[in-house]
Design a protein around this motif. Sequence first.
Motif, mmCIF file in Angstrom:
data_model
loop_
_atom_site.group_PDB
_atom_site.id
_atom_site.type_symbol
_atom_site.label_atom_id
_atom_site.label_comp_id
_atom_site.label_asym_id
_atom_site.label_seq_id
_atom_site.Cartn_x
_atom_site.Cartn_y
_atom_site.Cartn_z
ATOM 1 N N CYS A 103 2.636 4.676 12.462
ATOM 2 C CA CYS A 103 4.008 4.880 12.019
ATOM 3 C C CYS A 103 4.363 6.358 12.196
ATOM 4 O O CYS A 103 3.600 7.240 11.817
ATOM 5 N N THR A 110 2.307 6.400 4.802
ATOM 6 C CA THR A 110 1.091 6.591 5.611
ATOM 7 C C THR A 110 0.946 8.026 6.117
ATOM 8 O O THR A 110 -0.134 8.444 6.492
ATOM 9 N N CYS A 132 6.750 -1.214 10.585
ATOM 10 C CA CYS A 132 5.757 -0.717 9.637
ATOM 11 C C CYS A 132 5.835 -1.533 8.346
ATOM 12 O O CYS A 132 6.922 -1.812 7.841
HETATM 13 ZN ZN ZN Z 1 5.917 3.552 7.981
#
Ligand code: ZN
Length: 140
Positions: A103, A110, A132
């Motif tokens: 991502c 993340t 994501c």
């Molecule tokens: Zn993400």
Amino acid sequence: MLNISGLKEGIVLDHIPAGKSMDIYRYMGLGELDCQVAIIKNARSKKLGRKDIIKIEGGLDVIDLDVIGFIDPDITVNIIKDERIAEKKRLKLPKKLTNVIKCKNPRCITSIEQELPHVFLLSDEKTQTYRCMYCEEKYK
Ligand SMILES: [Zn+2]
């Protein structure tokens, strides 16, 4: 007829769209494996005009079919045993990808929590769109 000479046991990825073999090499981390890998680029193909082929010696346990399906579900996966094609596997677009793509949204959890796995879910099969799991950012 696919030439598998010299391969006793392993995997042959056939019908890779020309030029995509390096993507597969990279996504699958083939460079980090000890097994023998042969990449044939721009082989002639009746179906595709030009295609790439990857031969991997051994590697039956390291291959991730989801990764290949993500790159192109029309790639043919031939499992080789005793110098013969023992099995052909059909691929499909995986519903979920874990630690294959990352991502890129800087506000995504993340990018803050480094140890979190990067998980993408298939949101539209027709357009092959992945998002994501955490922030729904689209993968391009
Ligand atoms: Zn993400």
